[in-house]
Write an enzyme that holds these catalytic residues in place. Sequence first.
Site, PDB file in Angstrom:
ATOM      1  CD  GLU A  60      -1.223  -5.720   5.761  1.00 15.62           C
ATOM      2  OE1 GLU A  60      -1.782  -4.651   6.077  1.00 15.62           O
ATOM      3  OE2 GLU A  60      -0.872  -5.968   4.592  1.00 15.62           O
ATOM      4  CG  HIS A 110      -3.466  -3.164   3.522  1.00 21.62           C
ATOM      5  ND1 HIS A 110      -2.449  -2.766   4.375  1.00 21.62           N
ATOM      6  CD2 HIS A 110      -3.913  -2.032   2.920  1.00 21.62           C
ATOM      7  CE1 HIS A 110      -2.306  -1.453   4.311  1.00 21.62           C
ATOM      8  NE2 HIS A 110      -3.181  -0.983   3.431  1.00 21.62           N
ATOM      9  CB  CYS A 134      -0.985  -0.033   1.162  1.00 27.95           C
ATOM     10  SG  CYS A 134      -2.354   1.135   0.970  1.00 27.95           S
TER      11      CYS A 134
END
Length: 233
Positions: free
Chosen positions: A210, A208, A105
Amino acid sequence: MKPIIVVTSTFDNGHTFLHKDYSNAIIEAGGIPFVMPYMASQDMLDQICEMADGLMLSGGEDIDPFLYGEEPAPGLGAITPERDVLESRLTERFLKSDKPILAICRGLQLLNAVAGGTLIQDIERAQAVCLQHRQQAPRAHLSHQIHIESGSLLERIIGSAHIRVNSFHHQAVKRTAPDFRVNATAADGIIEGLESMIHRFVLGVQWHPENLAGTNEAANDIFRAFVHACISK
């Protein structure tokens, strides 16, 4: 030996912090995360870069447009100049040493700016027709689809031409840095991924992963490929 991976963090009012999803994703993929505090010492940065096997640029607030030769425009959000400086120095060192980088990002945007590209400071002001890139949904929700370019590193990692991703950004890549290629786009043309054409493993994604790791195979594949590249450096 597990690879040591520097993970950049957010600075706010004297605090350094990082969401646990970043470090957890690295740990689950087989790496050891080192959360990077703020430091100005060139000698310390050099020592950390020498020690580390890889760099993960995490998400966060906006980037100072001075880094890519522009003045601040309406729609630019909060910036953290000291973070921009630190991450720029780290990125330059890791690129020069050809050590793996995963940029997420804001990290993708920082990587592009440091490498010589530019950014859209606010998507909704820049183009009349656009998707909702700051989703109003839980972070693990898959908000919109992206197209992945054939033959790209990202396609080799994920093994698919289309996936759905989450989305929490209002800035994006405008002009791609030299020696980088676009590897993914959204339906409205917004760039969703970049990768270096001259380094072994330098990959940036606008979403994202994660927040998706553990339950989403494409996200898991990204972290596993990154950690593997850090082992194989």
